[in-house]
Write a protein that holds these residues in place. Structure first.
Motif, PDB file in Angstrom:
ATOM      1  N   THR A   1      44.421  50.355  36.079  1.00 26.58           N
ATOM      2  CA  THR A   1      43.318  51.084  35.455  1.00 26.58           C
ATOM      3  C   THR A   1      42.940  52.270  36.329  1.00 26.58           C
ATOM      4  O   THR A   1      42.721  52.112  37.532  1.00 26.58           O
ATOM      5  N   GLU A   2      42.870  53.449  35.735  1.00 28.68           N
ATOM      6  CA  GLU A   2      42.435  54.635  36.495  1.00 28.68           C
ATOM      7  C   GLU A   2      40.915  54.593  36.643  1.00 28.68           C
ATOM      8  O   GLU A   2      40.183  54.495  35.658  1.00 28.68           O
TER       9      GLU A   2
ATOM     10  N   LEU B   1      38.087  42.114  29.713  1.00 21.45           N
ATOM     11  CA  LEU B   1      38.716  43.290  29.126  1.00 21.45           C
ATOM     12  C   LEU B   1      39.268  44.188  30.222  1.00 21.45           C
ATOM     13  O   LEU B   1      38.592  44.431  31.224  1.00 21.45           O
ATOM     14  N   VAL B   2      40.456  44.704  30.018  1.00 21.21           N
ATOM     15  CA  VAL B   2      41.044  45.695  30.933  1.00 21.21           C
ATOM     16  C   VAL B   2      41.199  46.997  30.159  1.00 21.21           C
ATOM     17  O   VAL B   2      41.756  47.005  29.049  1.00 21.21           O
ATOM     18  N   PHE B   3      40.676  48.090  30.725  1.00 20.81           N
ATOM     19  CA  PHE B   3      40.747  49.392  30.065  1.00 20.81           C
ATOM     20  C   PHE B   3      41.873  50.225  30.651  1.00 20.81           C
ATOM     21  O   PHE B   3      42.358  49.963  31.756  1.00 20.81           O
TER      22      PHE B   3
ATOM     23  N   GLY C   1      34.491  47.873  40.022  1.00 23.20           N
ATOM     24  CA  GLY C   1      34.731  46.435  40.124  1.00 23.20           C
ATOM     25  C   GLY C   1      34.299  45.912  41.479  1.00 23.20           C
ATOM     26  O   GLY C   1      34.524  46.561  42.502  1.00 23.20           O
ATOM     27  N   GLU C   2      33.687  44.746  41.479  1.00 23.05           N
ATOM     28  CA  GLU C   2      33.147  44.175  42.720  1.00 23.05           C
ATOM     29  C   GLU C   2      34.200  44.127  43.825  1.00 23.05           C
ATOM     30  O   GLU C   2      35.265  43.543  43.673  1.00 23.05           O
ATOM     31  N   SER C   3      33.875  44.740  44.955  1.00 21.35           N
ATOM     32  CA  SER C   3      34.784  44.735  46.111  1.00 21.35           C
ATOM     33  C   SER C   3      34.077  45.389  47.289  1.00 21.35           C
ATOM     34  O   SER C   3      33.100  46.129  47.117  1.00 21.35           O
ATOM     35  N   GLY C   4      34.582  45.087  48.490  1.00 21.37           N
ATOM     36  CA  GLY C   4      34.036  45.699  49.696  1.00 21.37           C
ATOM     37  C   GLY C   4      32.561  45.400  49.920  1.00 21.37           C
ATOM     38  O   GLY C   4      31.852  46.172  50.560  1.00 21.37           O
TER      39      GLY C   4
ATOM     40  N   ASN D   1      44.644  44.027  41.386  1.00 15.29           N
ATOM     41  CA  ASN D   1      44.650  45.499  41.284  1.00 15.29           C
ATOM     42  C   ASN D   1      44.179  46.024  39.932  1.00 15.29           C
ATOM     43  O   ASN D   1      44.290  47.209  39.642  1.00 15.29           O
ATOM     44  N   LEU D   2      43.656  45.129  39.085  1.00 15.64           N
ATOM     45  CA  LEU D   2      43.109  45.553  37.800  1.00 15.64           C
ATOM     46  C   LEU D   2      41.590  45.455  37.836  1.00 15.64           C
ATOM     47  O   LEU D   2      41.036  44.570  38.480  1.00 15.64           O
ATOM     48  N   THR D   3      40.930  46.377  37.150  1.00 10.60           N
ATOM     49  CA  THR D   3      39.482  46.289  36.979  1.00 10.60           C
ATOM     50  C   THR D   3      39.216  45.512  35.700  1.00 10.60           C
ATOM     51  O   THR D   3      39.658  45.907  34.624  1.00 10.60           O
ATOM     52  N   VAL D   4      38.515  44.387  35.842  1.00 11.72           N
ATOM     53  CA  VAL D   4      38.281  43.480  34.715  1.00 11.72           C
ATOM     54  C   VAL D   4      36.808  43.527  34.323  1.00 11.72           C
ATOM     55  O   VAL D   4      35.926  43.303  35.153  1.00 11.72           O
TER      56      VAL D   4
END
Length: 425
Positions: free
Chosen positions: A15-16, A45-47, A54-57, A83-86
């Motif tokens: 996902t960009e 959903l993945v766009f 997306g939750e991280s760091g 590596n996908l934003t869900v």
């Protein structure tokens, strides 16, 4: 948790992410799947592209919605997975193959950005005040507050906390603008002195975030200029592990609200001690007086306890080698009743004691039995109060020699005492 297979609508490698520059954009759903938990069902959903972080760091995921022809589908969380934003939604859109407008919750994102940038400024200030040994050991950034864990060997003094806070707020007032490099070669980033997390794996190109003297590698979202943060207020500092401290802080409107609440409390105290120019002195005097009054009350209670004890000892009834005391008393504290029971046990041999007390409108039943009586007659105070406690619409328990019960019906105390006495027969 049960997870269905992905339903793929169009192929994408990843996902960009557009969320550094846009909070609203057109998207298409690339794939989706259903997730079932105990009593909850939702969809992932993945766009093809997304403005949602997306939750991280340490930074929580964005919320918001996607919209098609006026129908909104709420996104309650955004996560990273392989590596996908869900994007998490409670209900699948009726037409998942359409073009949607994706909109991030702007106010929430702004509050998160305030707290994330403040975390960077806090990190730099801690290193300035405490030393270069300070390293980030963990963090949480959400819309309400920030939490920052760091290496340090002792509790921060009030002066150190104040100094850190002052440095952060000075840097906020400088209104330093965001300097961002989204693809700096890792070697160049190291040369720039950018803070890197120990043990973290970085690629050949990294994103570098700079605000004034604060330079860090970071993939999170930030303010465009530090002035947006308004102010930072540290609300707690504690230890979470050997050599690791934790600071929790708030920014912007929440910091303002917190300070106003503290000032309101201070004004209420001023109202309470009206006419005093020396507020601290007045409060200190009140505390001293309160301590003296508490000692006086304790003395009165001790004297009262002596009178109650003497009265009970005068009512000892000897029956088949057992000294029986059974009576209702007036004492305002369950701790005093316990103290009384243990004193009587120490002063009277072969004791079977049953005390009923009305403590602030609540019935209290206490049974104390000498150890030799427990052994010889097989009595158990815990069992006795469980049975007798029913008379006061309550229950309790304890040890074979000492037990208590509480309840709801003060009127049943006499019946409870008589029920307890029946165990001797």
């Amino acid at each position: 948790q049960e997870t269905d297979d992905w339903v793929e609508l169009r192929k994408i490698e990843q996902t960009e992410f557009l969320g550094y520059d846009k909070l609203e954009t057109e998207i298409r759903i690339a794939r989706y799947r259903k997730v079932s938990q105990k009593k909850k069902t939702f969809y992932q959903l993945v766009f093809d592209q997304t403005p949602f972080y997306g939750e991280s760091g340490g930074q929580v995921g964005d919320t918001g919605y996607i919209e098609f022809e006026g129908v909104k589908t709420s996104i309650f969380d955004t996560q990273k997975e392989n590596n996908l934003t869900v994007h998490l939604v409670e209900k699948l859109p009726a037409n998942p193959a359409e073009y949607f407008t994706a909109v991030v919750n702007t106010k929430r994102r702004s509050n998160i950005a305030n707290n994330h940038t403040a975390t960077h400024l806090l990190h730099a200030a801690l290193r300035e005040v405490l030393g270069s040994h300070v390293e980030q050991k963990g963090s949480l950034v959400n819309a309400d507050h920030l939490r920052f864990d760091f290496s340090h060997f002792q509790k921060l003094s009030d002066e150190e906390i104040l100094k850190v806070e002052q440095i952060v707020n000075e840097n906020i007032r400088l209104n330093s603008t965001l300097e961002e490099n989204r693809a700096m070669p890792i070697d160049k980033a190291k040369e720039s002195g950018a803070m890197m997390l120990f043990g973290e794996k970085y690629g050949d190109a990294v994103r570098v975030i700079k605000f004034g003297d604060s330079v860090e590698l970071c993939g999170g979202t930030h303010v465009n200029a530090t002035g947006q943060i308004g102010m930072l207020k540290i609300v707690s500092e504690s230890a979470i592990a050997a050599g690791v401290r934790r600071i929790e802080a708030i920014t912007a409107a929440r910091a303002e609200k917190y300070i106003n609440e503290q000032l309101n409390m201070l004004n209420s105290i001023k109202e309470t001690v009206k006419g005093s120019k020396d507020l601290l002195g007045s409060v200190t005097t009140l505390l001293k007086q309160n301590s003296e009054f508490s000692k006086q009350i304790e003395n009165f209670q001790r004297e009262g306890l002596k009178i109650v004890k003497a009265n009970l000892k005068s009512k000892v009834l000897m029956e088949r080698g057992v000294n029986i005391i059974a009576d209702k008393i007036e004492l305002a504290d369950a701790a005093l009743v316990k103290d009384l029971a243990f004193q009587l046990k120490g002063e009277i041999d072969n004791l079977f004691l049953v005390i009923g007390a009305d403590i602030n409108g609540k019935p209290n039943l206490t049974v104390m039995i000498s150890d030799n009586i427990v052994a010889e007659k097989g009595l158990n105070a815990g069992q006795i109060v469980r049975e007798a406690g029913r008379e006061i619409k309550g229950g309790g328990g304890g040890q074979p020699f000492y037990a208590t019960a509480g309840g709801k019906d003060v009127a049943g105390l006499q019946a409870a005492i008589e029920k307890a006495l029946s165990f001797l027969q």
